[in-house]
Design a protein around this motif. Structure first.
Motif, PDB file in Angstrom:
ATOM      1  N   LYS A 136       0.989  -1.173  -0.065  1.00 38.97           N
ATOM      2  CA  LYS A 136      -0.120   0.158   0.018  1.00 38.97           C
ATOM      3  C   LYS A 136       0.860   1.132   0.109  1.00 38.97           C
ATOM      4  O   LYS A 136       0.489   2.205  -0.623  1.00 38.97           O
ATOM      5  CB  LYS A 136      -0.896   0.063   1.307  1.00 38.97           C
ATOM      6  CG  LYS A 136      -1.963  -1.015   1.127  1.00 38.97           C
ATOM      7  CD  LYS A 136      -3.186  -0.754   2.131  1.00 38.97           C
ATOM      8  CE  LYS A 136      -2.547  -0.919   3.499  1.00 38.97           C
ATOM      9  NZ  LYS A 136      -3.819  -0.598   4.442  1.00 38.97           N
ATOM     10  N   ARG A 137       2.064   0.969   0.792  1.00 39.96           N
ATOM     11  CA  ARG A 137       2.981   2.418   0.659  1.00 39.96           C
ATOM     12  C   ARG A 137       3.906   2.602  -0.441  1.00 39.96           C
ATOM     13  O   ARG A 137       3.900   3.800  -0.690  1.00 39.96           O
ATOM     14  CB  ARG A 137       3.836   2.284   2.140  1.00 39.96           C
ATOM     15  CG  ARG A 137       4.005   3.240   2.837  1.00 39.96           C
ATOM     16  CD  ARG A 137       4.909   3.041   3.934  1.00 39.96           C
ATOM     17  NE  ARG A 137       5.779   1.762   3.957  1.00 39.96           N
ATOM     18  CZ  ARG A 137       5.748   0.780   4.705  1.00 39.96           C
ATOM     19  NH1 ARG A 137       4.926   0.604   5.368  1.00 39.96           N
ATOM     20  NH2 ARG A 137       6.505  -0.202   4.428  1.00 39.96           N
ATOM     21  N   GLU A 138       4.185   1.459  -0.958  1.00 39.52           N
ATOM     22  CA  GLU A 138       5.157   1.702  -2.083  1.00 39.52           C
ATOM     23  C   GLU A 138       5.046   1.112  -3.399  1.00 39.52           C
ATOM     24  O   GLU A 138       5.618   1.475  -4.137  1.00 39.52           O
ATOM     25  CB  GLU A 138       6.342   0.895  -1.565  1.00 39.52           C
ATOM     26  CG  GLU A 138       7.095   1.310  -0.433  1.00 39.52           C
ATOM     27  CD  GLU A 138       8.005   0.417   0.366  1.00 39.52           C
ATOM     28  OE1 GLU A 138       8.833  -0.245  -0.208  1.00 39.52           O
ATOM     29  OE2 GLU A 138       8.402   0.723   1.441  1.00 39.52           O
ATOM     30  N   LEU A 139       4.100   0.171  -3.628  1.00 33.71           N
ATOM     31  CA  LEU A 139       4.082  -0.206  -4.817  1.00 33.71           C
ATOM     32  C   LEU A 139       2.815   0.289  -5.943  1.00 33.71           C
ATOM     33  O   LEU A 139       1.575   0.334  -5.309  1.00 33.71           O
ATOM     34  CB  LEU A 139       3.639  -2.000  -4.856  1.00 33.71           C
ATOM     35  CG  LEU A 139       3.926  -2.663  -6.071  1.00 33.71           C
ATOM     36  CD1 LEU A 139       5.530  -2.537  -6.150  1.00 33.71           C
ATOM     37  CD2 LEU A 139       3.612  -4.022  -5.646  1.00 33.71           C
ATOM     38  N   PHE A 140       3.161   0.966  -6.803  1.00 29.10           N
ATOM     39  CA  PHE A 140       2.048   1.860  -7.764  1.00 29.10           C
ATOM     40  C   PHE A 140       2.025   1.449  -8.804  1.00 29.10           C
ATOM     41  O   PHE A 140       1.569   1.945 -10.039  1.00 29.10           O
ATOM     42  CB  PHE A 140       2.784   3.252  -7.545  1.00 29.10           C
ATOM     43  CG  PHE A 140       2.985   3.670  -6.232  1.00 29.10           C
ATOM     44  CD1 PHE A 140       1.968   4.094  -5.466  1.00 29.10           C
ATOM     45  CD2 PHE A 140       4.300   3.933  -6.009  1.00 29.10           C
ATOM     46  CE1 PHE A 140       2.237   4.603  -3.961  1.00 29.10           C
ATOM     47  CE2 PHE A 140       4.565   4.679  -4.648  1.00 29.10           C
ATOM     48  CZ  PHE A 140       3.701   4.779  -3.838  1.00 29.10           C
ATOM     49  N   HIS A 141       2.161  -0.002  -9.269  1.00 29.09           N
ATOM     50  CA  HIS A 141       1.735  -0.603 -10.282  1.00 29.09           C
ATOM     51  C   HIS A 141       1.107  -1.852 -10.220  1.00 29.09           C
ATOM     52  O   HIS A 141       1.185  -2.530  -9.135  1.00 29.09           O
ATOM     53  CB  HIS A 141       2.928  -0.910 -11.483  1.00 29.09           C
ATOM     54  CG  HIS A 141       3.922  -1.731 -10.954  1.00 29.09           C
ATOM     55  ND1 HIS A 141       4.843  -1.340 -10.027  1.00 29.09           N
ATOM     56  CD2 HIS A 141       3.992  -3.170 -11.195  1.00 29.09           C
ATOM     57  CE1 HIS A 141       5.673  -2.559  -9.710  1.00 29.09           C
ATOM     58  NE2 HIS A 141       5.263  -3.604 -10.565  1.00 29.09           N
ATOM     59  N   GLU A 142       0.323  -2.341 -11.129  1.00 24.99           N
ATOM     60  CA  GLU A 142      -0.135  -3.862 -11.013  1.00 24.99           C
ATOM     61  C   GLU A 142       0.748  -5.163 -10.819  1.00 24.99           C
ATOM     62  O   GLU A 142       1.833  -4.941 -11.501  1.00 24.99           O
ATOM     63  CB  GLU A 142      -1.302  -4.225 -12.127  1.00 24.99           C
ATOM     64  CG  GLU A 142      -2.282  -3.202 -12.038  1.00 24.99           C
ATOM     65  CD  GLU A 142      -3.550  -3.655 -13.057  1.00 24.99           C
ATOM     66  OE1 GLU A 142      -3.476  -4.747 -13.649  1.00 24.99           O
ATOM     67  OE2 GLU A 142      -4.232  -2.736 -13.594  1.00 24.99           O
ATOM     68  N   ILE A 143       0.525  -5.869 -10.127  1.00 25.03           N
ATOM     69  CA  ILE A 143       1.476  -6.847 -10.022  1.00 25.03           C
ATOM     70  C   ILE A 143       0.746  -8.276  -9.639  1.00 25.03           C
ATOM     71  O   ILE A 143      -0.307  -8.138  -9.002  1.00 25.03           O
ATOM     72  CB  ILE A 143       2.363  -6.475  -8.751  1.00 25.03           C
ATOM     73  CG1 ILE A 143       3.826  -7.733  -8.792  1.00 25.03           C
ATOM     74  CG2 ILE A 143       2.022  -6.552  -7.313  1.00 25.03           C
ATOM     75  CD1 ILE A 143       4.938  -7.164  -7.998  1.00 25.03           C
TER      76      ILE A 143
END
Length: 194
Positions: A136-143
């Protein structure tokens, strides 16, 4: 002869001590994924997208080595805190000549996961909480996230495979989509993100 036995006992004691120490640090001892779990997790990756395949808490190297062998043209990364399982994984990497595999003795919560295509984990409830907060804090793309046994809190899996073992162990697959409020067409409701 006594000297050799003493060295072996001391070595075994140091191994046990390192595993106990890392268990106290992380809250769980290093566990191997079963062969069935590895197969189910591997089946969830094909075909992997661009970007490394990352095993969070790679333990003794069971899954991370299988990933590196299955996908020789993809970068595979493992993170493991416990010294002896990490060492076993390193020995396996070099003995199998897996040039596409990198194993760090590092806490995954302090690692940059931003370029990963798939995250793999066999953690524990506290570790899954820590992963969820990090995403939630650091990942800004789909994975894609593939988890052995433990669910990602507040997230709905796109698939759950029950293994044909005594525990009917679940393997969860998630498609993580970060929340975005840039435009209405990109808006993803908060319930879908977390």
């Amino acid at each position: 002869m006594f000297f050799v036995e003493l060295i072996l006992v001391l070595f075994a004691f140091l191994i046990a001590l390192s595993i106990v120490w890392s268990t106290l640090q992380t809250g769980i001892s290093p566990m191997m994924s079963s062969g069935k779990a590895c197969q189910a997790m591997l089946a969830s990756t094909s075909p992997p997208a661009n970007g490394p395949l990352i095993d969070l808490g790679s333990g003794w190297g069971t899954l991370v080595v299988a990933l590196a062998r299955e996908y020789p043209h993809h970068q595979v990364i493992g993170y493991e805190l416990s010294w002896f399982p990490w060492l076993v994984s390193i020995i396996r990497k070099y003995s199998l000549r897996l040039d596409n595999l990198t194993i760090y003795r590092k806490d995954f919560t302090k690692a940059d996961l931003g370029n990963a295509s798939v995250l793999f984990c066999y953690l524990f409830p506290g570790g899954m909480d820590a992963l969820h907060k990090k995403l939630k804090r650091e990942l800004f793309h789909e994975i894609r996230i593939v988890s052995n046994t433990f669910a990602l809190p507040s997230c709905e899996p796109v698939n759950v495979t029950k293994l044909k073992d005594i525990y009917q162990t679940p393997v969860y697959v998630y498609h993580w989509r970060p929340c975005s409020t840039t435009t209405p067409s990109q808006l993803i409701l908060a319930e879908e993100c977390f």
